[in-house]
Design a protein around this motif. Sequence first.
Motif, PDB file in Angstrom:
ATOM      1  N   MET A  32       3.841   0.745  -7.960  1.00  0.00           N
ATOM      2  CA  MET A  32       3.280  -0.573  -8.337  1.00  0.00           C
ATOM      3  C   MET A  32       4.312  -1.663  -8.044  1.00  0.00           C
ATOM      4  O   MET A  32       5.454  -1.584  -8.492  1.00  0.00           O
ATOM      5  N   TYR A  33       3.867  -2.649  -7.291  1.00  0.00           N
ATOM      6  CA  TYR A  33       4.740  -3.797  -6.971  1.00  0.00           C
ATOM      7  C   TYR A  33       4.142  -5.052  -7.594  1.00  0.00           C
ATOM      8  O   TYR A  33       2.967  -5.375  -7.373  1.00  0.00           O
ATOM      9  N   VAL A  34       4.948  -5.764  -8.374  1.00  0.00           N
ATOM     10  CA  VAL A  34       4.489  -7.015  -8.991  1.00  0.00           C
ATOM     11  C   VAL A  34       5.432  -8.135  -8.564  1.00  0.00           C
ATOM     12  O   VAL A  34       6.659  -7.980  -8.639  1.00  0.00           O
ATOM     13  N   CYS A  35       4.843  -9.244  -8.107  1.00  0.00           N
ATOM     14  CA  CYS A  35       5.681 -10.384  -7.710  1.00  0.00           C
ATOM     15  C   CYS A  35       6.353 -10.947  -8.955  1.00  0.00           C
ATOM     16  O   CYS A  35       5.677 -11.323  -9.924  1.00  0.00           O
ATOM     17  N   GLY A  36       7.662 -10.989  -8.929  1.00  0.00           N
ATOM     18  CA  GLY A  36       8.429 -11.419 -10.094  1.00  0.00           C
ATOM     19  C   GLY A  36       8.648 -12.930 -10.114  1.00  0.00           C
ATOM     20  O   GLY A  36       8.090 -13.666  -9.301  1.00  0.00           O
ATOM     21  N   GLU A 229       9.792 -11.675   1.583  1.00  0.00           N
ATOM     22  CA  GLU A 229      10.612 -10.792   0.725  1.00  0.00           C
ATOM     23  C   GLU A 229       9.764  -9.687   0.118  1.00  0.00           C
ATOM     24  O   GLU A 229      10.187  -8.533   0.030  1.00  0.00           O
ATOM     25  N   CYS A 230       8.546 -10.030  -0.320  1.00  0.00           N
ATOM     26  CA  CYS A 230       7.716  -9.019  -0.994  1.00  0.00           C
ATOM     27  C   CYS A 230       7.255  -7.955   0.003  1.00  0.00           C
ATOM     28  O   CYS A 230       7.206  -6.770  -0.314  1.00  0.00           O
ATOM     29  N   THR A 231       6.920  -8.388   1.225  1.00  0.00           N
ATOM     30  CA  THR A 231       6.544  -7.422   2.261  1.00  0.00           C
ATOM     31  C   THR A 231       7.699  -6.455   2.525  1.00  0.00           C
ATOM     32  O   THR A 231       7.517  -5.238   2.581  1.00  0.00           O
ATOM     33  N   PRO A 254      -1.397 -18.910  -1.003  1.00  0.00           N
ATOM     34  CA  PRO A 254      -1.234 -18.216   0.269  1.00  0.00           C
ATOM     35  C   PRO A 254      -0.449 -16.891   0.164  1.00  0.00           C
ATOM     36  O   PRO A 254      -0.506 -16.086   1.085  1.00  0.00           O
ATOM     37  N   HIS A 255       0.277 -16.714  -0.961  1.00  0.00           N
ATOM     38  CA  HIS A 255       1.311 -15.666  -0.953  1.00  0.00           C
ATOM     39  C   HIS A 255       0.771 -14.286  -0.570  1.00  0.00           C
ATOM     40  O   HIS A 255       1.274 -13.641   0.353  1.00  0.00           O
ATOM     41  N   HIS A 256      -0.264 -13.821  -1.278  1.00  0.00           N
ATOM     42  CA  HIS A 256      -0.712 -12.445  -1.020  1.00  0.00           C
ATOM     43  C   HIS A 256      -1.495 -12.314   0.285  1.00  0.00           C
ATOM     44  O   HIS A 256      -1.406 -11.283   0.967  1.00  0.00           O
ATOM     45  N   ASP A 257      -2.249 -13.351   0.637  1.00  0.00           N
ATOM     46  CA  ASP A 257      -2.915 -13.285   1.941  1.00  0.00           C
ATOM     47  C   ASP A 257      -1.879 -13.230   3.065  1.00  0.00           C
ATOM     48  O   ASP A 257      -2.076 -12.538   4.072  1.00  0.00           O
ATOM     49  N   CYS A 258      -0.779 -13.959   2.876  1.00  0.00           N
ATOM     50  CA  CYS A 258       0.280 -13.932   3.899  1.00  0.00           C
ATOM     51  C   CYS A 258       0.980 -12.580   3.913  1.00  0.00           C
ATOM     52  O   CYS A 258       1.338 -12.059   4.969  1.00  0.00           O
ATOM     53  N   GLU A 259       1.178 -11.998   2.710  1.00  0.00           N
ATOM     54  CA  GLU A 259       1.793 -10.656   2.657  1.00  0.00           C
ATOM     55  C   GLU A 259       0.930  -9.645   3.420  1.00  0.00           C
ATOM     56  O   GLU A 259       1.441  -8.813   4.172  1.00  0.00           O
ATOM     57  N   ILE A 260      -0.390  -9.733   3.190  1.00  0.00           N
ATOM     58  CA  ILE A 260      -1.294  -8.786   3.869  1.00  0.00           C
ATOM     59  C   ILE A 260      -1.196  -8.978   5.385  1.00  0.00           C
ATOM     60  O   ILE A 260      -1.082  -8.012   6.146  1.00  0.00           O
TER      61      ILE A 260
END
Length: 495
Positions: A32-36, A229-231, A254-260
């Motif tokens: 499990m990864y959670v953006c901190g 960083e999250c990717t 945008p963060h998670h769409d960009c990560e995907i």
Amino acid sequence: MKSDYFKDLKIYNSLSGKKEPFVPINNNSVGMYVCGPTVYNNAHLGNCRTFISFDLINRYISHLGYKVRYVRNLTDVGHLENDSDSGEDKISKKARIEKLEPMEIVQKYTLDFHQIMEKFNTLAPNIEPTATGHIIEQIDSIKLILESGYAYEKNGSIYFDVLKFNEKGTYGKLSGRKIEDMMNNSRALDGSSDKKNPQDFALWKKAEENHIMFWNSPWGKGFPGWHLECTSMSKKYLGDYFDIHGGGMDLKFPHHDCEIAQSEAINNKNPAKYWMHTNMLTLNGKKMSKSIDNFILPNEIFSGNNKVLSKKFNPNVVKFFIYQAHYRSILDISNDALLASEKGLNKLLDGFNLISNLDSNNKTSDFDVDKWISNCYSRMNDDFNTPMLIAEIFECLKFINNVYLGAKNLNKKDKEKIKYTLEVFLHDILGLKTNKEKNTLDNKISSELIQLLIKLRNQSRVNKNFELSDQIRDDLLKIGVQLNDDKNESSYKMI
Ligand code: AMP
Ligand code: ZN
């Protein structure tokens, strides 16, 4: 697995918009990864709501018997003002304002964040990687995205080519935003003429002359973009495809769409099987947020030093208040709501503390305990429905109260089952502190025992055996009972 209930867990997946059966990628292990947090400021209670919700998720999945690797990062570079690709780095800006080194800012607010999370009795993640500690991994990710053809270099910065990527038709799948709408609505907001299109986002930014935090790269001195960083860190610690990726709703775009998009460019694969998003905590009906000066800090609530609340509330009460809403519902904080939560929690803990002293026997209970236990698990298995779990707990406490009043019967074995189950749900899963028995004394026997000791002490004083009378007083104090001697009689209070 510890219990059979694991088979029924369903999780709402933001990607499909549906509750789905939880089937981990690798049998009994869960990644499990959670953006901190971005550690440039004190975390406000809204931020805490999100992390408390994922603490619950980590605790429950672990309780079911899965081995969880919980990774929650610390963003300590690369997150620019207004979450865009221009403006100052939030941490550098704060360093300038507070006249500190950027890393002093990071240290100061990381410590504050950890202290607050501890006060809320949340478990630390298994890995807490920092963006600055993973610059090499981020540079490697950029190289891979460049190789895939979905990024381009311009004047020492690297941008993700959103329009080119979207030819595959996959950008924005989490938030459901359409690229055409984004194009119609966007201007070159940040004046970043280096971008081919305003939708493109930075993977690497060239450091301007007075920029403090920068690193060497194949493209010159610069710093990584926020989404990268999250990717890079999730890939390093959980692999290309892991079970759960979480964060607040506001991170979907945008963060998670960009990560995907980044992960798909690198691996041709969306990185997580289940995407989970917590809803926002609001204050005065508006999202709690520092940027619009609409926030309250946890310490301001614990100390009572704030303009919103009439009194101070302890972390246990605040946590209970958070659990009274489902994690996907909006929750508004107010004085009345916290007062009601405090009352509710006190009632709950009073009931919990009553159980040990209840009379039980070998007759059948007037309560279906096995059904009740199964209901508690069903509530949690239904996408971690804490408000419904709390309702189940109150249902049982109603029965306990009736047993206390002599109106209902409790079987001996059932008494142990109830006690054990409540301990599991309150301590292990909700992470609440139930040591209220230290502060209140509401059962008859203990009260009578203390009165008996007071009587014995008074007798020893009359007999001038002051050694014994002092010992009784001191030993009672050690277990939290303070005696007050009056001329005629002694009283006590719990401390
Ligand atoms: P930040 O430090 O701004 O990156 O935020 C840390 C986490 O808190 C992210 O997962 C955000 O989505 C979440 N968050 C921010 N504001 C709120 C809020 N008002 N309610 C709940 N979560 C929030
Ligand atoms: Zn993230």
